[in-house]
Design a protein around this motif. Structure first.
Motif, PDB file in Angstrom:
ATOM      1  N   UNK A  76       0.774  -1.231   0.000  1.00 25.00           N
ATOM      2  CA  UNK A  76       0.000   0.000   0.000  1.00 25.00           C
ATOM      3  C   UNK A  76       0.804   1.278   0.000  1.00 25.00           C
ATOM      4  N   UNK A  77       2.099   1.205  -0.304  1.00 19.67           N
ATOM      5  CA  UNK A  77       2.925   2.413  -0.246  1.00 19.67           C
ATOM      6  C   UNK A  77       2.400   3.484  -1.198  1.00 19.67           C
ATOM      7  N   UNK A  78       1.947   3.076  -2.390  1.00 20.07           N
ATOM      8  CA  UNK A  78       1.464   4.031  -3.392  1.00 20.07           C
ATOM      9  C   UNK A  78      -0.056   3.989  -3.524  1.00 20.07           C
ATOM     10  N   UNK A  79      -0.730   3.505  -2.506  1.00 19.86           N
ATOM     11  CA  UNK A  79      -2.192   3.339  -2.593  1.00 19.86           C
ATOM     12  C   UNK A  79      -2.913   4.660  -2.805  1.00 19.86           C
ATOM     13  N   UNK A  80      -2.314   5.754  -2.365  1.00 23.93           N
ATOM     14  CA  UNK A  80      -2.953   7.058  -2.505  1.00 23.93           C
ATOM     15  C   UNK A  80      -2.778   7.701  -3.865  1.00 23.93           C
ATOM     16  N   UNK A  81      -2.007   7.090  -4.749  1.00 21.96           N
ATOM     17  CA  UNK A  81      -1.806   7.682  -6.068  1.00 21.96           C
ATOM     18  C   UNK A  81      -3.113   7.707  -6.855  1.00 21.96           C
ATOM     19  N   UNK A  82      -3.416   8.799  -7.530  1.00 16.64           N
ATOM     20  CA  UNK A  82      -4.585   8.807  -8.422  1.00 16.64           C
ATOM     21  C   UNK A  82      -4.515   7.730  -9.502  1.00 16.64           C
ATOM     22  N   UNK A  83      -3.310   7.420  -9.999  1.00 19.16           N
ATOM     23  CA  UNK A  83      -3.170   6.367 -11.002  1.00 19.16           C
ATOM     24  C   UNK A  83      -3.591   5.021 -10.441  1.00 19.16           C
ATOM     25  N   UNK A  84      -3.194   4.722  -9.230  1.00 17.59           N
ATOM     26  CA  UNK A  84      -3.576   3.456  -8.591  1.00 17.59           C
ATOM     27  C   UNK A  84      -5.076   3.402  -8.376  1.00 17.59           C
ATOM     28  N   UNK A  85      -5.634   4.502  -7.915  1.00 15.33           N
ATOM     29  CA  UNK A  85      -7.076   4.522  -7.674  1.00 15.33           C
ATOM     30  C   UNK A  85      -7.854   4.349  -8.976  1.00 15.33           C
ATOM     31  N   UNK A  86      -7.371   4.955 -10.060  1.00 11.56           N
ATOM     32  CA  UNK A  86      -8.025   4.771 -11.358  1.00 11.56           C
ATOM     33  C   UNK A  86      -7.938   3.317 -11.796  1.00 11.56           C
ATOM     34  N   UNK A  87      -6.760   2.697 -11.624  1.00  6.24           N
ATOM     35  CA  UNK A  87      -6.574   1.310 -12.033  1.00  6.24           C
ATOM     36  C   UNK A  87      -7.450   0.365 -11.228  1.00  6.24           C
ATOM     37  N   UNK A  88      -7.634   0.668  -9.961  1.00  6.02           N
ATOM     38  CA  UNK A  88      -8.504  -0.178  -9.145  1.00  6.02           C
ATOM     39  C   UNK A  88      -9.951  -0.078  -9.606  1.00  6.02           C
ATOM     40  N   UNK A  89     -10.310   1.038 -10.190  1.00  4.26           N
ATOM     41  CA  UNK A  89     -11.668   1.208 -10.704  1.00  4.26           C
ATOM     42  C   UNK A  89     -11.858   0.411 -11.989  1.00  4.26           C
ATOM     43  N   UNK A  90     -10.913   0.572 -12.952  1.00  2.93           N
ATOM     44  CA  UNK A  90     -11.006  -0.148 -14.222  1.00  2.93           C
ATOM     45  C   UNK A  90      -9.746   0.106 -15.030  1.00  2.93           C
ATOM     46  N   UNK A  91      -9.390  -0.861 -15.869  1.00  2.28           N
ATOM     47  CA  UNK A  91      -8.254  -0.657 -16.764  1.00  2.28           C
ATOM     48  C   UNK A  91      -8.473   0.555 -17.656  1.00  2.28           C
ATOM     49  N   UNK A  92      -9.686   0.714 -18.133  1.00  5.21           N
ATOM     50  CA  UNK A  92      -9.980   1.843 -19.023  1.00  5.21           C
ATOM     51  C   UNK A  92      -9.781   3.171 -18.305  1.00  5.21           C
ATOM     52  N   UNK A  93     -10.097   3.199 -17.021  1.00  2.00           N
ATOM     53  CA  UNK A  93      -9.894   4.432 -16.255  1.00  2.00           C
ATOM     54  C   UNK A  93      -8.410   4.742 -16.123  1.00  2.00           C
TER      55      UNK A  93
END
Length: 343
Positions: free
Chosen positions: A35-52
């Motif tokens: 979870x070191x980079x869990x706060x990254x917007x890129x990580x959050x987008x990826x957790x939502x969907x690959x397309x995001x």
């Protein structure tokens, strides 16, 4: 023979990413930081969907220059490697706009036998300016090089890097397997000067190890460490540790940071190894032993007493080097190499 399973990589807890610089200064062995980079917007987008995640990356793609994409046929099962007789490779490289790569990865997501697509070690600030600022990570290291890796299911043969390495999974999942530097003799490393991507690699197929051809790999596996990293997780890989990287999903993104604890003007240690192969390896055994003692004295066991008996102004290369004296030494070496001196 049944190979022993790798042991888990040690995991550490960092409640606050701001604690990372102090932690990095004390680590000498591999660590996983969940979870070191869990706060990254890129990580959050990826957790939502690959397309995001793709849409998010495209925001930073200025389109000014293509990326280098490695592609391999479906039959390679994601293994980026040599051809059968090590005279070439099983992949090709082409210059492609990044957004074309991203769209192609999405296109092949549902195909079970898709071709391998891999954008490796692409400088983050050059190709995606602004992404690092929106997805920050403070390492406390001088001028780390940040790179991004994008692809689908791929298997990157075990190799080492000279710098320390912190790799953060931003999308998909990755399996990493690590071996200490001392396992070099058990990993059956291929050519040093003809490599798929600049670093020598293990010739062992980790998905199907041929123990008749590579029997000592069983010994390497006794020292192996492994972990599966989820989006937001990071792994610290110390300098010269061998690492095998495997993308487990149809869309994977990794951001890594490299740094060396010495000044940038110091030379690459691999250059010294290459020169030693040229100058020392074929000497008679007695002379190799003598040169081993010289290296041990002047390099590996060196301390402030090595040249203490020589006046400071007369120590030359035995004295403390700086950027200017290193440049002079490099010029001397260049002249000697061009002259072919064997003295």
């Amino acid at each position: 023979m049944t190979l022993p399973p790798p042991r888990p990589i040690d995991e550490v807890q960092l409640a606050d990413p701001a604690a990372l610089p102090a932690a990095l200064g004390s680590w000498t062995t591999p660590k996983v930081v969940r979870g070191l980079a869990a706060g990254w917007p890129l990580v959050q987008a990826a957790r939502h969907a690959d397309t995001a995640a793709v849409d998010y990356l495209k925001r930073f793609d200025h389109g000014g220059m293509p990326v280098t994409a490695t592609t391999a046929a479906p039959g390679t099962q994601g293994r980026v490697f040599y051809n059968d007789d090590l005279t070439g490779f099983n992949f090709r490289r082409e210059q492609v706009p990044l957004r074309v790569v991203l769209d192609t990865l999405l296109k092949y997501r549902s195909e079970p036998d898709a071709p391998t697509i891999y954008v490796a070690s692409t400088t983050l600030d050059t190709y995606l300016p602004g992404l690092r600022e929106e997805n920050p990570l403070v390492l406390g290291q001088a001028d780390p090089l940040a790179s991004i890796w994008i692809g689908n299911r791929s298997r990157i043969a075990a190799h080492y890097d000279a710098p320390d390495n912190l790799a953060c999974v931003a999308a998909g999942r990755r399996r990493v397997m690590l071996f200490p530097p001392g396992q070099v003799g058990n990993l059956y490393v291929g050519p040093l000067d003809f490599t798929p991507a600049g670093q020598a690699i293990s010739l062992v197929d980790f998905a199907a190890p041929d123990l008749q051809r590579f029997p000592r790999f069983a010994l390497a596996m006794q020292e192996a460490q492994s972990a599966v990293l989820e989006p937001g997780d990071a792994v610290f890989i110390p300098s010269l540790w061998w690492h095998h990287m495997e993308g487990l999903e149809a869309f994977n993104v990794l951001v890594n940071y490299w740094w060396r604890p010495v000044e940038a003007w110091r030379d690459a240690p691999m250059n010294a190894l290459m020169l030693a192969l040229l100058a020392i390896r074929e000497l008679p055994v007695e002379q190799r032993a003598a040169w081993q003692a010289m290296f041990q004295h002047y390099v590996f066991d060196a301390d402030d007493q090595v040249a203490a008996h020589v006046p400071e102004h007369a120590r030359g290369v035995l004295g403390e080097l700086d950027e200017a004296s290193a440049a002079r030494l490099r010029e001397v070496l260049r002249t000697r190499l061009l002259r072919g001196s064997n003295g």
